[in-house]
Design a protein around this motif. Structure first.
Motif, PDB file in Angstrom:
ATOM      1  N   PRO A   1      -5.598 -16.247  -1.904  1.00  0.00           N
ATOM      2  CA  PRO A   1      -5.128 -15.118  -1.083  1.00  0.00           C
ATOM      3  C   PRO A   1      -6.289 -14.401  -0.404  1.00  0.00           C
ATOM      4  O   PRO A   1      -7.376 -14.276  -0.972  1.00  0.00           O
ATOM      5  CB  PRO A   1      -4.432 -14.208  -2.105  1.00  0.00           C
ATOM      6  CG  PRO A   1      -4.049 -15.116  -3.222  1.00  0.00           C
ATOM      7  CD  PRO A   1      -5.125 -16.153  -3.294  1.00  0.00           C
TER       8      PRO A   1
ATOM      9  N   LEU B   1      -7.428 -10.888   1.868  1.00  0.00           N
ATOM     10  CA  LEU B   1      -7.133  -9.537   2.332  1.00  0.00           C
ATOM     11  C   LEU B   1      -8.134  -9.194   3.434  1.00  0.00           C
ATOM     12  O   LEU B   1      -9.340  -9.144   3.190  1.00  0.00           O
ATOM     13  CB  LEU B   1      -7.251  -8.528   1.189  1.00  0.00           C
ATOM     14  CG  LEU B   1      -7.099  -7.045   1.550  1.00  0.00           C
ATOM     15  CD1 LEU B   1      -5.728  -6.761   2.135  1.00  0.00           C
ATOM     16  CD2 LEU B   1      -7.354  -6.168   0.330  1.00  0.00           C
TER      17      LEU B   1
ATOM     18  N   VAL C   1       3.051 -10.365  -3.026  1.00  0.00           N
ATOM     19  CA  VAL C   1       2.437  -9.181  -2.417  1.00  0.00           C
ATOM     20  C   VAL C   1       2.641  -7.960  -3.307  1.00  0.00           C
ATOM     21  O   VAL C   1       1.738  -7.120  -3.449  1.00  0.00           O
ATOM     22  CB  VAL C   1       3.025  -8.937  -1.015  1.00  0.00           C
ATOM     23  CG1 VAL C   1       2.521  -7.615  -0.445  1.00  0.00           C
ATOM     24  CG2 VAL C   1       2.651 -10.078  -0.079  1.00  0.00           C
TER      25      VAL C   1
ATOM     26  N   THR D   1      -0.028  -7.515  -5.937  1.00  0.00           N
ATOM     27  CA  THR D   1      -1.285  -6.976  -5.426  1.00  0.00           C
ATOM     28  C   THR D   1      -1.180  -5.480  -5.180  1.00  0.00           C
ATOM     29  O   THR D   1      -2.105  -4.722  -5.490  1.00  0.00           O
ATOM     30  CB  THR D   1      -1.687  -7.697  -4.130  1.00  0.00           C
ATOM     31  OG1 THR D   1      -1.835  -9.093  -4.389  1.00  0.00           O
ATOM     32  CG2 THR D   1      -3.003  -7.150  -3.589  1.00  0.00           C
TER      33      THR D   1
ATOM     34  N   HIS E   1       7.844 -11.136   5.300  1.00  0.00           N
ATOM     35  CA  HIS E   1       8.456 -11.745   4.125  1.00  0.00           C
ATOM     36  C   HIS E   1       9.307 -12.938   4.551  1.00  0.00           C
ATOM     37  O   HIS E   1      10.259 -12.806   5.302  1.00  0.00           O
ATOM     38  CB  HIS E   1       9.330 -10.709   3.414  1.00  0.00           C
ATOM     39  CG  HIS E   1       9.588 -11.002   1.968  1.00  0.00           C
ATOM     40  ND1 HIS E   1      10.135 -12.182   1.530  1.00  0.00           N
ATOM     41  CD2 HIS E   1       9.366 -10.254   0.863  1.00  0.00           C
ATOM     42  CE1 HIS E   1      10.248 -12.156   0.219  1.00  0.00           C
ATOM     43  NE2 HIS E   1       9.782 -10.989  -0.214  1.00  0.00           N
TER      44      HIS E   1
ATOM     45  N   VAL F   1       4.961  -5.949   5.465  1.00  0.00           N
ATOM     46  CA  VAL F   1       4.950  -7.222   4.739  1.00  0.00           C
ATOM     47  C   VAL F   1       5.847  -8.201   5.483  1.00  0.00           C
ATOM     48  O   VAL F   1       7.057  -7.992   5.588  1.00  0.00           O
ATOM     49  CB  VAL F   1       5.440  -7.056   3.290  1.00  0.00           C
ATOM     50  CG1 VAL F   1       5.413  -8.396   2.566  1.00  0.00           C
ATOM     51  CG2 VAL F   1       4.592  -6.028   2.550  1.00  0.00           C
TER      52      VAL F   1
END
Length: 229
Positions: free
Chosen positions: A111, A113, A137, A140, A128, A126
């Motif tokens: 992942p 960021l 997610v 996190t 999705h 998000v």
């Protein structure tokens, strides 16, 4: 990063890439270049002092091109999360090689960021698609700690049926059936997204909203980003 790495056993690895000037790129592609400057070691010490991280902080400096070298390090050390900054610069280097953050986000084995601002996020969108990665997610966000004032927008885009006028004449009688399938997909997506939104609210992100859209995912998501920011 300090909010995510809060356990005593966590390890933070700071990676810097000693890139050559743009005119030396051809030479670098043919050789491994010279020994890198130890910028990561200095940064690691500064981060450890400034953040008060209870875990270990180490630094790695490598020569090369930023995107490929960061991905290579990630494939070697297998991090749980890769964090990289981003900026909107238009340097010759960026135009020649492309965005480092986009390259890393696309090819990293973990992942990623991408951070553009220092402050904690207060509005999170998000995208999705119903996959396990999209549902991860929430894990996190939980690790970031209490975010009581944060607004979360869960967005899912599903295909829509083609306009009747674009169908061949012999296929237009199928248009009502195609339309029903598209409407069923929208209802199912809304139901599953609402279930995930409840999980967000139960985790303390009470300002969670959903939106289910039809059409091209890239175009619709870009529109939501512009509208939501």
């Amino acid at each position: 990063i300090a909010r995510l790495c809060h356990r005593p056993g966590d390890l933070l690895t700071v990676v810097t890439v000693d890139e050559p000037p743009t005119l030396d790129i051809a030479r670098l592609l043919l050789t491994r270049g010279t020994a890198p400057r130890d910028g990561a070691g200095v940064l690691a010490k500064q981060i450890a002092l400034a953040s008060g991280l209870p875990g270990r902080v180490e630094g790695i400096t490598v020569p090369g091109l930023a995107g490929p070298e960061v991905v290579s390090v990630a494939r070697t050390i297998h991090p749980d999360l890769l964090v990289i900054g981003s900026h909107a610069g238009r340097s010759v280097h960026r135009m020649a090689l492309g965005s480092t953050s986009a390259y890393v986000a696309r090819l990293a084995p973990c992942p990623v960021l991408v951070v553009r601002r220092q402050a904690l996020p207060r509005r999170i969108l998000v995208a999705h698609d119903g996959s396990p990665d999209a549902r991860a997610v929430l894990h996190t966000l939980r690790a970031l700690g209490p975010l009581p004032d944060t607004e979360v927008h869960l967005v899912r885009v599903v295909p829509e049926g083609p306009p009747t006028e674009t169908l061949p004449r012999h296929a237009r009688r199928l248009a009502p059936g195609i339309g029903r399938v598209a409407r069923n997909l929208l209802r199912e997506a809304e139901a599953t997204l609402e279930a995930d939104a409840r999980a967000y609210r139960q985790a303390g992100l009470v300002e969670t909203r959903i939106a289910v859209l039809a059409g091209d995912p890239w175009r619709r998501l870009r529109g939501e980003v512009r509208r939501f920011r």
